[in-house]
Scaffold this motif. Structure first.
Motif, PDB file in Angstrom:
ATOM      1  N   ILE A 110      41.384  45.362  36.017  1.00 27.73           N
ATOM      2  CA  ILE A 110      42.367  44.233  35.165  1.00 27.73           C
ATOM      3  C   ILE A 110      42.779  44.306  34.086  1.00 27.73           C
ATOM      4  O   ILE A 110      41.636  45.011  33.104  1.00 27.73           O
ATOM      5  CB  ILE A 110      41.134  43.183  34.599  1.00 27.73           C
ATOM      6  CG1 ILE A 110      40.422  42.943  36.574  1.00 27.73           C
ATOM      7  CG2 ILE A 110      41.936  41.887  34.441  1.00 27.73           C
ATOM      8  CD1 ILE A 110      39.382  41.562  36.172  1.00 27.73           C
TER       9      ILE A 110
ATOM     10  N   TYR B 191      47.194  42.374  29.784  1.00 28.12           N
ATOM     11  CA  TYR B 191      48.597  41.736  30.202  1.00 28.12           C
ATOM     12  C   TYR B 191      49.669  42.080  28.534  1.00 28.12           C
ATOM     13  O   TYR B 191      50.471  42.803  28.930  1.00 28.12           O
ATOM     14  CB  TYR B 191      49.064  39.837  29.906  1.00 28.12           C
ATOM     15  CG  TYR B 191      49.971  39.686  30.042  1.00 28.12           C
ATOM     16  CD1 TYR B 191      50.901  40.060  31.395  1.00 28.12           C
ATOM     17  CD2 TYR B 191      50.973  39.134  29.177  1.00 28.12           C
ATOM     18  CE1 TYR B 191      51.764  38.961  32.125  1.00 28.12           C
ATOM     19  CE2 TYR B 191      52.559  38.419  29.289  1.00 28.12           C
ATOM     20  CZ  TYR B 191      52.559  39.240  30.596  1.00 28.12           C
ATOM     21  OH  TYR B 191      54.347  38.874  30.685  1.00 28.12           O
TER      22      TYR B 191
ATOM     23  N   SER C 261      40.168  41.285  28.741  1.00 27.52           N
ATOM     24  CA  SER C 261      40.172  42.472  29.871  1.00 27.52           C
ATOM     25  C   SER C 261      38.579  42.920  30.058  1.00 27.52           C
ATOM     26  O   SER C 261      38.560  42.838  31.137  1.00 27.52           O
ATOM     27  CB  SER C 261      41.352  43.163  30.153  1.00 27.52           C
ATOM     28  OG  SER C 261      41.689  43.809  29.468  1.00 27.52           O
TER      29      SER C 261
ATOM     30  N   ALA D 254      36.087  40.320  31.374  1.00 26.48           N
ATOM     31  CA  ALA D 254      37.021  40.303  32.902  1.00 26.48           C
ATOM     32  C   ALA D 254      36.608  41.762  33.537  1.00 26.48           C
ATOM     33  O   ALA D 254      35.790  41.468  34.667  1.00 26.48           O
ATOM     34  CB  ALA D 254      38.074  39.906  33.603  1.00 26.48           C
TER      35      ALA D 254
ATOM     36  N   ASN E 215      45.462  43.475  39.167  1.00 32.37           N
ATOM     37  CA  ASN E 215      45.407  42.324  38.153  1.00 32.37           C
ATOM     38  C   ASN E 215      45.559  42.863  36.776  1.00 32.37           C
ATOM     39  O   ASN E 215      45.913  43.447  35.813  1.00 32.37           O
ATOM     40  CB  ASN E 215      44.199  41.523  38.512  1.00 32.37           C
ATOM     41  CG  ASN E 215      43.957  41.131  39.729  1.00 32.37           C
ATOM     42  OD1 ASN E 215      42.825  40.535  40.817  1.00 32.37           O
ATOM     43  ND2 ASN E 215      44.748  41.740  40.564  1.00 32.37           N
TER      44      ASN E 215
ATOM     45  N   VAL F 279      45.110  40.289  32.889  1.00 33.70           N
ATOM     46  CA  VAL F 279      44.975  38.727  32.278  1.00 33.70           C
ATOM     47  C   VAL F 279      45.676  38.482  31.108  1.00 33.70           C
ATOM     48  O   VAL F 279      45.833  39.427  30.605  1.00 33.70           O
ATOM     49  CB  VAL F 279      42.834  38.331  32.578  1.00 33.70           C
ATOM     50  CG1 VAL F 279      42.765  38.747  33.842  1.00 33.70           C
ATOM     51  CG2 VAL F 279      43.083  39.959  31.662  1.00 33.70           C
TER      52      VAL F 279
ATOM     53  N   ASP G  75      42.871  36.948  44.063  1.00 34.21           N
ATOM     54  CA  ASP G  75      42.796  37.604  42.628  1.00 34.21           C
ATOM     55  C   ASP G  75      42.459  36.183  41.109  1.00 34.21           C
ATOM     56  O   ASP G  75      42.951  36.221  40.028  1.00 34.21           O
ATOM     57  CB  ASP G  75      44.081  38.146  42.065  1.00 34.21           C
ATOM     58  CG  ASP G  75      44.971  37.435  42.015  1.00 34.21           C
ATOM     59  OD1 ASP G  75      45.343  35.687  42.448  1.00 34.21           O
ATOM     60  OD2 ASP G  75      46.574  37.512  41.777  1.00 34.21           O
TER      61      ASP G  75
ATOM     62  N   TYR H 206      41.437  35.618  38.863  1.00 35.76           N
ATOM     63  CA  TYR H 206      40.239  35.082  37.459  1.00 35.76           C
ATOM     64  C   TYR H 206      41.126  34.106  36.648  1.00 35.76           C
ATOM     65  O   TYR H 206      42.224  34.300  36.573  1.00 35.76           O
ATOM     66  CB  TYR H 206      40.502  36.561  36.953  1.00 35.76           C
ATOM     67  CG  TYR H 206      39.992  36.450  36.195  1.00 35.76           C
ATOM     68  CD1 TYR H 206      39.652  36.768  34.927  1.00 35.76           C
ATOM     69  CD2 TYR H 206      37.921  37.390  36.482  1.00 35.76           C
ATOM     70  CE1 TYR H 206      38.648  37.001  33.991  1.00 35.76           C
ATOM     71  CE2 TYR H 206      36.961  37.662  35.798  1.00 35.76           C
ATOM     72  CZ  TYR H 206      37.118  37.340  35.213  1.00 35.76           C
ATOM     73  OH  TYR H 206      36.043  36.924  34.084  1.00 35.76           O
TER      74      TYR H 206
ATOM     75  N   SER I  77      44.539  35.069  35.094  1.00 31.45           N
ATOM     76  CA  SER I  77      45.337  36.203  35.605  1.00 31.45           C
ATOM     77  C   SER I  77      46.646  36.499  35.726  1.00 31.45           C
ATOM     78  O   SER I  77      46.876  34.571  36.002  1.00 31.45           O
ATOM     79  CB  SER I  77      44.033  36.061  37.143  1.00 31.45           C
ATOM     80  OG  SER I  77      44.721  35.845  38.119  1.00 31.45           O
TER      81      SER I  77
ATOM     82  N   SER J 252      50.487  37.519  37.143  1.00 34.65           N
ATOM     83  CA  SER J 252      51.016  38.723  37.947  1.00 34.65           C
ATOM     84  C   SER J 252      51.715  39.443  36.932  1.00 34.65           C
ATOM     85  O   SER J 252      52.309  39.055  35.823  1.00 34.65           O
ATOM     86  CB  SER J 252      52.444  37.950  38.997  1.00 34.65           C
ATOM     87  OG  SER J 252      52.994  37.718  38.383  1.00 34.65           O
TER      88      SER J 252
END
Ligand code: P53
Length: 479
Positions: A246, A249, A259, A262, A319, A321, A333, A335, A338, A340
């Protein structure tokens, strides 16, 4: 290996499947009903239904699957033609102990795997065997409540010891539970059901129940590692985790830290398998949430004594986050937070395609565990088109695998990761796990069968078959 610019000579190139996704023969050789025998077909965005027993008017794609049960000689011959050094599959627990709690194993089931392993060894292909790949006896779910029940530890250990003794001179590489960490996503019914025979959302305290269930599996796994080494000290027994890294982002510190949190979810079960104890972050979580997981001092000793020899993992995607997006995710996916990743593309099933993520995953796991790693699944589910002349030009699959193998090589040759091998998923087309579809294909070998069960089951070689053959022949030099 210092200075070496190629993969090791004994690198285990091969392919992977799981018993229930290829074998079929759901009632052959006294096989018992397994939990996947009551899973209907679904589609992208349409969940598979878990029916209460086998219903007349439902279609169950795993009942026949691609009938590997009757085609294995032909299929193994094709694997040998590609040059496989190993073949990963699982043993269907229900072939060995149809209900799961019998005193004596079922000889017809044991004989089937003897025959399959002999066939592989005839071509010098090493079997790599998963003991539990999403298919426990349905009886154990109905009568005992699945892995909620501590008794499952004994049933599983008995099954594992039975097959490890029987195949001690035929199988060297073992794994205990396939993708044990899937069920960390306890809101998605399919995961808890297939990992453990439990639908967590039906439980009073779903998440706490999931931890208890997984604890039983971790103890069972550790016992099997220990007993396996007593049966044959040469055994290499690993765990198997789904590795979906993960990313944060952005480089915003909050995204970064989110992250990290996660990733604790992703690491948890592997941490116990490898280190033999629960990590501090989970103890804190249990405290915070007031969870009481029954862990005896004896359990703790078993966990310490049964750490794995290697880490097997699947890698398909990453993924990302974002800390300030809170959405309730419960899908694949799912989470919370989460999002894209705008820098990578997705497959038709929404799986993010990220070859660099594989090198990242290899680094993460190697730095964390310093154990040999084994990529036991990787691949691209796609719709294949059969041309009028019967050929299948799956260049998209070749492109996916090529890019991933390139990154895998960097992890070995630049980063120094100790990697045992690479077995792409679904080396022969098989029933999709998450959707039950046939049209989500991964194979080098095409199987003529559609989502509704129509087709001749004939096998044919895709373009990727010849490509992979050359990859193996050149030990990964020619991609
Ligand atoms: P299908 C999620 C993330 C990574 C791997 O899946 C996953 C999953 C779903 O659990 O599962 C593995 O067939 C699993 C195989 C499965 C394969 O991925 O839905 O170990 O049994 O077939 C591919 O495309």
């Amino acid at each position: 290996n210092t200075g070496r610019q190629t993969l090791p000579d004994n690198f285990l190139w091969g392919g992977a499947v799981a018993a229930h996704q290829v074998e079929g023969g759901w009632q052959e050789g006294n096989k018992g009903l397994s939990i996947v025998d009551v899973l209907t077909g679904g589609a992208h965005g349409v969940d598979r239904i878990i029916t209460d027993g086998v219903k007349k008017d439902c279609y169950y794609p795993n009942h026949e699957a691609v009938d590997f049960y009757h085609h294995y000689k032909e299929d193994v011959k094709l694997f040998a033609e590609m040059g496989f050094k190993c073949f990963r599959t699982s043993i269907a627990w229900t072939r060995i102990f149809p209900h799961g709690d019998e005193e004596e194993p079922n000889e017809a089931g044991l004989q089937f795997y003897d025959d399959l392993f002999d066939e592989l060894l005839k071509y010098g292909i090493e079997p790599v065997i998963t003991l539990s790949h999403f298919e426990m006896p349905l009886y154990l779910v109905k009568q005992y409540g699945g892995w909620k029940n501590r008794k499952l530890i004994d049933f599983f250990v008995k099954y594992a010891v039975t097959v490890m003794k029987r195949y001690k001179d035929k199988v060297k590489y073992w794994m205990t539970f396939n993708e044990i960490n899937n069920q960390k996503n306890y809101k998605y019914p399919l995961f808890g059901y297939t990992c453990s025979g439990v639908i967590f959302e039906n439980e009073e305290k779903p998440e706490e129940c999931m931890y208890q269930v997984v604890h039983h599996e971790l103890v069972a796994s550790a016992l099997v590692v220990k007993k396996g080494h007593e049966i044959n000290p040469d055994f290499k027994i690993g765990c198997m985790v789904a590795c979906v890294p993960i990313y944060p982002y952005s480089c915003h510190p909050d995204d970064m830290m989110y992250s990290v949190e996660a990733m604790h979810d992703r690491y948890l079960f592997g941490d116990v398998h490898v280190r033999g104890e629960y990590p501090s972050y989970i103890k804190k979580e249990w405290e915070r949430k007031n969870y009481h997981i029954e862990i005896t001092p004896e359990d703790e000793r078993i966990l310490r004594e049964g750490t794995v020899d290697y880490v097997g993992f699947s890698y398909y995607m990453t993924n990302a986050v974002k800390a300030d997006v809170i959405q309730e995710g419960n899908g694949l996916d799912g989470y919370p937070g989460s999002v894209s990743n705008p820098f990578v593309k997705k497959s038709d099933w929404g799986w993010q395609i990220d070859p660099v993520g594989l090198r990242y995953a290899l680094n993460l796991l190697y730095e964390r565990y310093q154990k040999p790693l084994f990529i036991v699944e990787n691949g691209f589910g796609a719709i294949d088109e059969v041309k009028p002349d019967g050929s299948i030009e799956d260049d998209y699959r070749i492109a996916y695998l090529k890019a991933h193998i390139e990154e895998m090589k960097k992890a070995v040759l630049i980063d120094g990761v100790d990697l045992m091998g690479y077995t792409p998923w679904g080396c022969i087309d098989c029933v999709s796990f998450t959707t039950g579809e046939m049209k989500k294909r991964y194979g080098f070998i095409y199987v003529d069968k559609d989502n509704n069960g129509n087709g001749t089951l004939a096998r044919s070689r895709k373009k990727s078959f010849y490509w992979y053959q050359n990859v193996i022949k050149s030990n990964g030099e020619e991609l």
